[in-house]
Design an enzyme around this catalytic site. Structure first.
Site, PDB file in Angstrom:
ATOM      1  N   LYS A 184       7.140   1.411   3.723  1.00 48.37           N
ATOM      2  CA  LYS A 184       6.870   2.374   4.797  1.00 48.37           C
ATOM      3  C   LYS A 184       5.482   2.181   5.407  1.00 48.37           C
ATOM      4  O   LYS A 184       5.239   2.584   6.545  1.00 48.37           O
ATOM      5  CB  LYS A 184       6.959   3.801   4.247  1.00 48.37           C
ATOM      6  CG  LYS A 184       8.337   4.193   3.768  1.00 48.37           C
ATOM      7  CD  LYS A 184       9.178   4.717   4.915  1.00 48.37           C
ATOM      8  CE  LYS A 184      10.533   5.201   4.420  1.00 48.37           C
ATOM      9  NZ  LYS A 184      11.366   5.683   5.531  1.00 48.37           N
ATOM     10  N   GLY A 218      17.574   3.779   7.869  1.00 48.48           N
ATOM     11  CA  GLY A 218      17.900   2.532   8.536  1.00 48.48           C
ATOM     12  C   GLY A 218      16.718   1.796   9.156  1.00 48.48           C
ATOM     13  O   GLY A 218      16.917   0.778   9.822  1.00 48.48           O
ATOM     14  N   GLY A 219      15.501   2.271   8.934  1.00 49.19           N
ATOM     15  CA  GLY A 219      14.337   1.598   9.521  1.00 49.19           C
ATOM     16  C   GLY A 219      14.155   0.188   8.971  1.00 49.19           C
ATOM     17  O   GLY A 219      13.981  -0.777   9.728  1.00 49.19           O
ATOM     18  N   ALA A 237      25.797   8.812  -0.636  1.00 52.88           N
ATOM     19  CA  ALA A 237      25.087   9.086   0.633  1.00 52.88           C
ATOM     20  C   ALA A 237      25.499   7.997   1.616  1.00 52.88           C
ATOM     21  O   ALA A 237      24.680   7.262   2.144  1.00 52.88           O
ATOM     22  CB  ALA A 237      23.574   9.070   0.412  1.00 52.88           C
ATOM     23  N   ASN A 261       7.643   4.224  -6.125  1.00 50.44           N
ATOM     24  CA  ASN A 261       7.125   5.562  -6.421  1.00 50.44           C
ATOM     25  C   ASN A 261       8.147   6.398  -7.172  1.00 50.44           C
ATOM     26  O   ASN A 261       9.087   6.925  -6.594  1.00 50.44           O
ATOM     27  CB  ASN A 261       6.708   6.244  -5.124  1.00 50.44           C
ATOM     28  CG  ASN A 261       5.513   5.526  -4.509  1.00 50.44           C
ATOM     29  OD1 ASN A 261       4.594   5.122  -5.222  1.00 50.44           O
ATOM     30  ND2 ASN A 261       5.529   5.334  -3.206  1.00 50.44           N
ATOM     31  N   ASN A 320       7.536   8.906   1.004  1.00 52.82           N
ATOM     32  CA  ASN A 320       6.671   7.762   1.231  1.00 52.82           C
ATOM     33  C   ASN A 320       6.128   7.690   2.661  1.00 52.82           C
ATOM     34  O   ASN A 320       5.014   7.215   2.868  1.00 52.82           O
ATOM     35  CB  ASN A 320       7.437   6.461   0.913  1.00 52.82           C
ATOM     36  CG  ASN A 320       7.719   6.302  -0.576  1.00 52.82           C
ATOM     37  OD1 ASN A 320       6.970   6.806  -1.405  1.00 52.82           O
ATOM     38  ND2 ASN A 320       8.789   5.607  -0.914  1.00 52.82           N
ATOM     39  N   SER A 369       8.559  14.462   2.987  1.00 52.58           N
ATOM     40  CA  SER A 369       8.105  14.839   1.645  1.00 52.58           C
ATOM     41  C   SER A 369       7.874  13.592   0.819  1.00 52.58           C
ATOM     42  O   SER A 369       7.551  13.662  -0.349  1.00 52.58           O
ATOM     43  CB  SER A 369       9.160  15.708   0.969  1.00 52.58           C
ATOM     44  OG  SER A 369      10.377  14.998   0.913  1.00 52.58           O
ATOM     45  N   LYS A 417       0.842  -1.206   0.000  1.00 54.18           N
ATOM     46  CA  LYS A 417       0.000   0.000   0.000  1.00 54.18           C
ATOM     47  C   LYS A 417       0.874   1.252   0.000  1.00 54.18           C
ATOM     48  O   LYS A 417       1.947   1.245   0.593  1.00 54.18           O
ATOM     49  CB  LYS A 417      -0.931  -0.013   1.206  1.00 54.18           C
ATOM     50  CG  LYS A 417      -2.045  -1.039   1.044  1.00 54.18           C
ATOM     51  CD  LYS A 417      -3.077  -0.979   2.149  1.00 54.18           C
ATOM     52  CE  LYS A 417      -4.116  -2.078   1.913  1.00 54.18           C
ATOM     53  NZ  LYS A 417      -5.097  -2.161   2.993  1.00 54.18           N
TER      54      LYS A 417
END
Lengths: 315, 315
Positions: free
Chosen positions: B54, B182-183, B209, B307, B81, B79, B49
């Site tokens: 996320k 890192g989630g 990065a 996305n 997901n 800004s 979804k």
């Protein structure tokens, strides 16, 4: 007298090709259902081998050859998905494939066909050059012609997508496909209207390549030459065999604008995160243009393929 | 003392969110396997979804609220997901969401968040403007902050993707994810290394990065500011919580070039016919750059999201 496929022929084709094809998934999208006011079940032939349903027909044609025919090989002319499908299906079964391709075919398609080990003969881009070159190849090699759509074994193979779809989603009231040469549509109608006569079979066709629509409505075969629709898989015209099946078994054909095709294609890319070619978007375009006609139903759409040039997107 | 997620927390998160998320499919590609000389199983969170993993973390955060917290609502700044994920998860559960978004966020993301019924507060694009605006919103509304990654419930939610993956493909020897904040990586490592300690957990990170790589190798947290990688979901730096989990549990982090990211993204688009965002391509990029390291294994890759702005493709 043309030999017409019946449901049993398609069941046998499925048994024949079953272990060599992907059983493609059916995906749904809440947001597309909400936009269209109906329930759509997308049969993802864009995930099929070579990225198109064409692999089913090519595979069935190869596996239906006699041993003697397998020794000699097969031939076709195509610049698109049928060439790749026949080349790969032949290679997987140890059969030699001779493919006539126009010199101006996209490099990526030439490479794919060559990569599958097919023997390519290049010719000029006109239909007559392709047909005469193919005739020469066949008379030289004795290879058996496998037509991209107007051939019994090919139609039976294409019909297997709908056989899987009605098992995956038993509650369908309508099945929709795009129509170009009519292989997918005639195979779908041959199976579905015999086994599940209550399910409507409806095709979408680009208004800019509306030979199937005009043939279906007028009652006689009216080919178009060189139509320019963005749905490059649908620029071919019906053949005698596909036409006679479609005339007798299909419920309706709906023409759609180029803008609707692009809108529907973008909707599927953005909402479903899958890549489809413009031809695949044509049935959804028909729903977008005729929402009341399709309201609150369970509609299966066969997404025909996913081969697009990522450098030339229409959005 | 930071509260660290254990496998049981992630199992409970999965039970909590199970009926509200998509159980995403695992896809494979013969041709990508052949190019890479290894077996890759892609967990398709691009089909989740809002088009990204996320949603798992946001959903778990919402469902972990007390009744009193649910009455008051949640807040975040994002800004991307996470904003859409939190807005939708909140809406589906009757919770008010306050989202701080930079004015220069893409129109399509603003529309999506607004469409889910969230209350949007716009601010300038800098991190300090976003943080101070969020503080104001929280002090005015009393809403609970749901951080995009550096929060226990969010990490537990993200870990549920790997819980599903190891059930879908029991023979994995390695699981790979991208790493930004890192989630996803810390959730994946928390579950996997406890339940299946023999499975390696390896992250891919854009060299442009590379804060997680440098933090991991040096042994202390080194944030980067404003990195410019094409993998827009990975421009954030680790937080204290995600860093401490990654430091202790992750097997390795591999940096990749921008070119490899684009090559890997294109490979997945062309061969698998699915749409992924650049961040999702980073683990495959790590395999493409280090073929011998990954040869002849069974590797699970979590495709983080799908996305992308179709008008701004890198090919």
């Amino acid at each position: 007298m043309l030999k017409l496929p019946c449901a049993q022929d398609i069941i046998e084709a499925h048994n024949r090709i079953n272990t060599q094809i992907h059983k493609t998934p059916v995906l749904t999208s809440e947001s597309i259902n909400s936009i269209c006011g109906t329930n759509i079940f997308f049969k993802c032939e864009n995930f099929q081998k070579v990225g198109a349903f064409k692999y089913r027909g090519a595979c069935n044609a190869i596996l239906s050859l006699s041993d003697a025919e397998k020794q000699i090989g097969v031939a076709t002319h195509s610049s698109g998905n049928h060439a790749a499908a026949l080349a790969l299906a032949a290679a997987k079964n140890g059969v030699k494939a001779h493919i006539v391709m126009p010199e101006n075919a996209p490099e990526i398609k030439k490479k794919a066909v060559a990569g599958y080990g097919a023997e390519i003969t290049f010719c000029e881009g006109t239909l007559s050059a392709r047909e005469s070159t193919l005739e020469q190849v066949i008379s030289k090699t004795g290879a058996k012609l496998i037509h991209p759509y107007n051939q019994f074994e090919v139609i039976c193979g294409q019909g297997t997508a709908s056989l899987e779809l009605v098992k995956q989603v038993p509650q369908l009231s309508t099945i929709m496909t795009p129509v170009g040469g009519g292989g997918l549509l005639s195979g779908t109608a041959s199976y579905t209207k015999e086994i599940h006569p209550h399910i409507k079979v409806i095709a979408g066709e680009p208004a800019m390549a509306d030979d199937a629509y005009r043939s279906f409505k007028s009652g006689h075969l009216i080919p178009v030459s060189n139509p320019q629709t963005i749905a490059d898989g649908l620029r071919t015209s019906l053949g005698e065999l596909t036409y006679s099946i479609i005339r007798d078994k299909v419920d309706d054909i709906i023409c759609v604008s180029e803008k609707s095709i692009i809108d529907a294609m973008r909707l599927i890319w953005e909402r479903m995160k899958i890549i489809i070619e413009p031809s695949s978007a044509v049935p959804l375009a028909a729903i977008l243009e005729n929402p009341t006609l399709f309201k609150d139903q369970n509609i299966g759409i066969i997404l025909s393929g996913g081969n697009v040039d990522l450098g030339k997107l229409p959005f």
